[in-house]
Scaffold this motif. Structure first.
Motif, short mmCIF file in Angstrom:
data_model
loop_
_atom_site.label_atom_id
_atom_site.label_comp_id
_atom_site.label_asym_id
_atom_site.label_seq_id
_atom_site.Cartn_x
_atom_site.Cartn_y
_atom_site.Cartn_z
N VAL A 128 56.53 44.91 13.80
CA VAL A 128 55.60 43.98 14.44
C VAL A 128 55.21 42.93 13.42
CG1 VAL A 128 53.32 43.73 15.47
CG2 VAL A 128 54.72 45.73 16.03
N ILE A 129 55.30 41.68 13.82
CA ILE A 129 54.85 40.56 13.00
C ILE A 129 53.58 40.03 13.66
CG2 ILE A 129 55.37 38.26 12.11
CD1 ILE A 129 58.40 39.06 12.52
N LEU A 130 52.45 40.17 12.97
CA LEU A 130 51.17 39.70 13.50
C LEU A 130 50.92 38.30 12.95
CD1 LEU A 130 48.71 40.40 15.25
CD2 LEU A 130 47.65 41.36 13.18
N ASP A 131 51.00 37.32 13.82
CA ASP A 131 50.82 35.91 13.44
C ASP A 131 49.33 35.58 13.51
OD1 ASP A 131 50.77 33.17 13.12
OD2 ASP A 131 52.35 32.77 14.59
N LEU A 132 48.74 35.37 12.36
CA LEU A 132 47.31 35.08 12.27
C LEU A 132 47.03 33.61 11.95
CD1 LEU A 132 46.30 38.26 10.20
CD2 LEU A 132 45.91 37.86 12.64
N SER A 133 47.98 32.74 12.23
CA SER A 133 47.84 31.34 11.83
C SER A 133 46.69 30.61 12.53
CB SER A 133 49.16 30.60 12.07
OG SER A 133 49.54 30.67 13.43
N ARG A 146 47.40 47.77 20.95
CA ARG A 146 47.98 49.05 21.39
C ARG A 146 48.80 48.83 22.66
NH1 ARG A 146 43.55 52.08 21.91
NH2 ARG A 146 43.50 52.42 19.67
N GLY A 147 48.27 48.05 23.58
CA GLY A 147 48.99 47.77 24.82
C GLY A 147 50.29 47.03 24.60
N LEU A 148 50.31 46.13 23.63
CA LEU A 148 51.52 45.35 23.37
C LEU A 148 52.56 46.08 22.52
CD1 LEU A 148 49.93 41.85 22.69
CD2 LEU A 148 51.27 42.53 24.69
N THR A 149 52.13 47.09 21.78
CA THR A 149 53.06 47.75 20.85
C THR A 149 53.45 49.16 21.26
OG1 THR A 149 51.25 48.53 19.43
CG2 THR A 149 52.24 46.39 18.88
N ALA A 150 52.70 49.78 22.14
CA ALA A 150 52.95 51.18 22.50
C ALA A 150 54.35 51.34 23.09
CB ALA A 150 51.91 51.68 23.50
N GLY A 151 55.06 52.31 22.58
CA GLY A 151 56.39 52.61 23.11
C GLY A 151 57.46 51.61 22.75
N GLY A 196 43.80 49.62 11.99
CA GLY A 196 43.94 50.60 13.07
C GLY A 196 45.15 50.33 13.94
N ALA A 197 45.42 49.05 14.21
CA ALA A 197 46.60 48.68 15.00
C ALA A 197 47.88 49.05 14.26
CB ALA A 197 46.57 47.19 15.33
N GLU A 230 54.32 53.67 15.63
CA GLU A 230 55.13 54.84 15.32
C GLU A 230 55.52 54.80 13.84
OE1 GLU A 230 55.58 52.77 17.87
OE2 GLU A 230 55.31 54.04 19.63
N ALA A 231 55.84 55.97 13.29
CA ALA A 231 56.09 56.10 11.85
C ALA A 231 57.23 55.22 11.35
CB ALA A 231 56.37 57.56 11.51
N ASP A 232 58.20 54.91 12.20
CA ASP A 232 59.35 54.13 11.74
C ASP A 232 59.15 52.62 11.92
OD1 ASP A 232 59.42 54.28 14.51
OD2 ASP A 232 61.61 54.31 14.61
N ARG A 233 57.94 52.21 12.29
CA ARG A 233 57.65 50.79 12.50
C ARG A 233 56.65 50.30 11.45
NH1 ARG A 233 55.92 49.93 18.50
NH2 ARG A 233 56.67 47.81 18.14
#
Length: 118
Positions: free
Chosen positions: A50-55, A40-45, A70-71, A76-79
């Protein structure tokens, strides 16, 4: 829970994207809340997908899966959230729970970046 963020500029007038790398081997009940708060802190605003790298992640339990969902829902709706670099065990969790139909899954973060770039 240690996450690192790497913004990727988009084309002129475009939103770009953000690659967030999980620098941990597990996303489970012991770190799920920390993970969601950090995301939330990294994506808010922000803008763009967002590309979540789970490697680096080798294990995700139901709490971790819930935190990832949840993340995604906190965006936002357009992301959109894309997943990249899933190890075999993590990929299995997403497929067994049918979350592979919810997320765009890429072999590598670079594949996701290339797709988003067009």
């Amino acid at each position: 829970m240690e996450l690192s963020s790497n913004p990727i500029p988009g084309p002129p007038g475009g939103a770009g994207a953000t690659v967030i790398t999980v620098n941990a081997a597990r996303i489970d009940a012991s770190v799920a809340i920390q993970f969601k708060d950090a995301m939330r802190g990294l994506t808010a605003g922000g803008a763009g997908d967002v590309i979540l790298d789970l490697s680096q992640v080798s294990f995700v339990d139901s709490s971790g899966l819930g935190a990832i969902v949840g993340a995604m829902k906190a965006l936002e709706a357009d992301r959109n959230m894309h997943l990249a670099g899933l190890t075999a065990d993590v990929d299995k969790v997403f497929r067994l729970t049918r979350m592979d139909t919810v997320f765009a899954i890429h072999a590598h973060a670079s594949d996701a970046r290339a797709q988003l770039a067009g």
